[in-house]
Design a protein around this motif. Structure first.
Motif, short mmCIF file in Angstrom:
data_model
loop_
_atom_site.label_atom_id
_atom_site.label_comp_id
_atom_site.label_asym_id
_atom_site.label_seq_id
_atom_site.Cartn_x
_atom_site.Cartn_y
_atom_site.Cartn_z
N MET A 77 3.23 -16.31 -2.37
CA MET A 77 2.42 -15.10 -2.24
C MET A 77 3.02 -13.95 -3.05
N LYS A 78 4.33 -13.77 -2.97
CA LYS A 78 4.96 -12.65 -3.68
C LYS A 78 4.82 -12.81 -5.19
N SER A 79 4.84 -14.05 -5.71
CA SER A 79 4.72 -14.22 -7.16
C SER A 79 3.35 -13.73 -7.65
N ASN A 80 2.30 -13.99 -6.86
CA ASN A 80 0.98 -13.47 -7.22
C ASN A 80 0.93 -11.95 -7.15
N GLN A 81 1.55 -11.38 -6.13
CA GLN A 81 1.62 -9.93 -6.03
C GLN A 81 2.38 -9.34 -7.21
N LEU A 82 3.48 -9.98 -7.57
CA LEU A 82 4.26 -9.51 -8.71
C LEU A 82 3.43 -9.53 -9.99
N LYS A 83 2.67 -10.61 -10.17
CA LYS A 83 1.85 -10.70 -11.38
C LYS A 83 0.73 -9.67 -11.37
N GLU A 84 0.15 -9.40 -10.22
CA GLU A 84 -0.91 -8.37 -10.13
C GLU A 84 -0.37 -7.00 -10.51
N VAL A 85 0.79 -6.66 -10.00
CA VAL A 85 1.39 -5.36 -10.31
C VAL A 85 1.87 -5.35 -11.76
N ALA A 86 2.46 -6.45 -12.20
CA ALA A 86 2.95 -6.54 -13.59
C ALA A 86 1.79 -6.39 -14.57
N LEU A 87 0.66 -6.98 -14.24
CA LEU A 87 -0.51 -6.89 -15.11
C LEU A 87 -0.86 -5.42 -15.38
N ILE A 88 -0.87 -4.62 -14.33
CA ILE A 88 -1.20 -3.19 -14.48
C ILE A 88 -0.12 -2.48 -15.29
N GLN A 89 1.14 -2.77 -14.97
CA GLN A 89 2.24 -2.14 -15.70
C GLN A 89 2.22 -2.51 -17.19
N PHE A 90 2.00 -3.79 -17.48
CA PHE A 90 1.94 -4.23 -18.88
C PHE A 90 0.70 -3.67 -19.58
N ALA A 91 -0.41 -3.57 -18.87
CA ALA A 91 -1.63 -3.01 -19.46
C ALA A 91 -1.44 -1.54 -19.82
N LEU A 92 -0.77 -0.80 -18.95
CA LEU A 92 -0.59 0.63 -19.17
C LEU A 92 0.55 0.97 -20.12
N HIS A 93 1.63 0.18 -20.06
CA HIS A 93 2.85 0.56 -20.78
C HIS A 93 3.30 -0.45 -21.84
N GLY A 94 2.62 -1.58 -21.92
CA GLY A 94 3.07 -2.62 -22.85
C GLY A 94 4.29 -3.33 -22.32
N TYR A 95 4.72 -4.34 -23.04
CA TYR A 95 5.86 -5.13 -22.59
C TYR A 95 7.12 -4.27 -22.52
N GLN A 96 7.39 -3.53 -23.58
CA GLN A 96 8.63 -2.74 -23.64
C GLN A 96 8.66 -1.63 -22.60
N GLY A 97 7.52 -1.02 -22.35
CA GLY A 97 7.48 0.12 -21.45
C GLY A 97 7.41 -0.23 -19.97
N ALA A 98 7.02 -1.46 -19.68
CA ALA A 98 6.92 -1.86 -18.26
C ALA A 98 8.33 -2.07 -17.70
N SER A 99 8.50 -1.66 -16.47
CA SER A 99 9.81 -1.73 -15.83
C SER A 99 9.79 -2.71 -14.67
N LEU A 100 10.75 -3.63 -14.67
CA LEU A 100 10.86 -4.56 -13.54
C LEU A 100 11.17 -3.81 -12.25
N ALA A 101 11.95 -2.75 -12.35
CA ALA A 101 12.27 -1.95 -11.16
C ALA A 101 10.99 -1.34 -10.57
N ALA A 102 10.13 -0.82 -11.43
CA ALA A 102 8.87 -0.23 -10.95
C ALA A 102 7.96 -1.29 -10.36
N ILE A 103 7.93 -2.45 -10.98
CA ILE A 103 7.10 -3.56 -10.46
C ILE A 103 7.60 -3.97 -9.09
N ALA A 104 8.91 -4.17 -8.96
CA ALA A 104 9.50 -4.58 -7.69
C ALA A 104 9.25 -3.52 -6.61
N ASP A 105 9.44 -2.28 -6.99
CA ASP A 105 9.24 -1.18 -6.03
C ASP A 105 7.81 -1.16 -5.51
#
Length: 190
Positions: A1-29
């Motif tokens: 379940m958490k892996s799907n949640q991580l991907k959902e949040v990561a999708l938004i972070q990557f969409a808004l900030h790109g790969y370089q700008g997305a933060s694992l800390a922000a995704i985890a938080d």
């Protein structure tokens, strides 16, 4: 379940900030876990990014197939034109589409081959899906035009409009859509 949640949040972070700008800390938080807990689900940021991208391909294809199924009773002209209108309109509203387009058009260099491979998978499936539409509705356009040619021409217009959507302005996109559609439709029906 958490892996799907991580991907959902990561999708938004990557969409808004790109790969370089997305933060694992922000995704985890945002998911409500510690950053190091991500590694229980994904090897690293790269693994999360590629997994999210592969999901986005499947999601975009599902959206397109669902659209075509819902619009099946319309004329070919209505199906194709409304597809262009609705699909292009999704870019500003749908994180999956914006992430997918951003990644396909601006792939991080270290993933360029993987992204090209995924993009080609998408395009091949898109061609198959739309070829079925054109095959099924041969009687709605000029019998001298084979379905493959009609489909490829349509998808070429679609590609051009996607580029305009990413680089241009909404009013120019609308003008190009209406102008190219008018010429295309007259060309395949006369």
């Amino acid at each position: 379940m958490k892996s799907n949640q991580l991907k959902e949040v990561a999708l938004i972070q990557f969409a808004l900030h790109g790969y370089q700008g997305a933060s694992l800390a922000a995704i985890a938080d945002e998911v409500g876990i510690k950053k190091q807990s991500i590694y229980a689900h994904f090897k690293n940021k790269e693994d999360l990014f590629i997994s999210t991208f592969n999901d986005s391909i499947r999601n975009e294809l599902e959206v397109i197939k669902r659209f075509l199924l819902e619009k099946h009773s319309l004329s070919l002209n209505e199906i194709l034109y409304s597809f262009l209108m609705e699909y292009l309109d999704r870019y500003q509203k749908d994180h999956n589409m914006s992430f997918f387009m951003r990644t396909c058009f601006f792939p991080p260099l270290q993933f360029e081959e993987q992204i090209k491979s995924g993009s080609n998978t998408f395009v091949n499936e898109l061609e198959t899906v739309f070829l079925d539409v054109f095959d099924e509705r041969k009687d709605e356009y000029n019998s001298n035009i084979d379905p493959d040619t009609a489909m490829l021409s349509f998808l070429t217009i679609f590609d051009g409009l996607l580029v305009e959507m990413l680089y241009g302005f909404p009013d120019r996109l609308e003008k190009r859509l209406t102008s190219s559609w008018d010429i295309y439709w007259k060309g395949i029906t006369k």
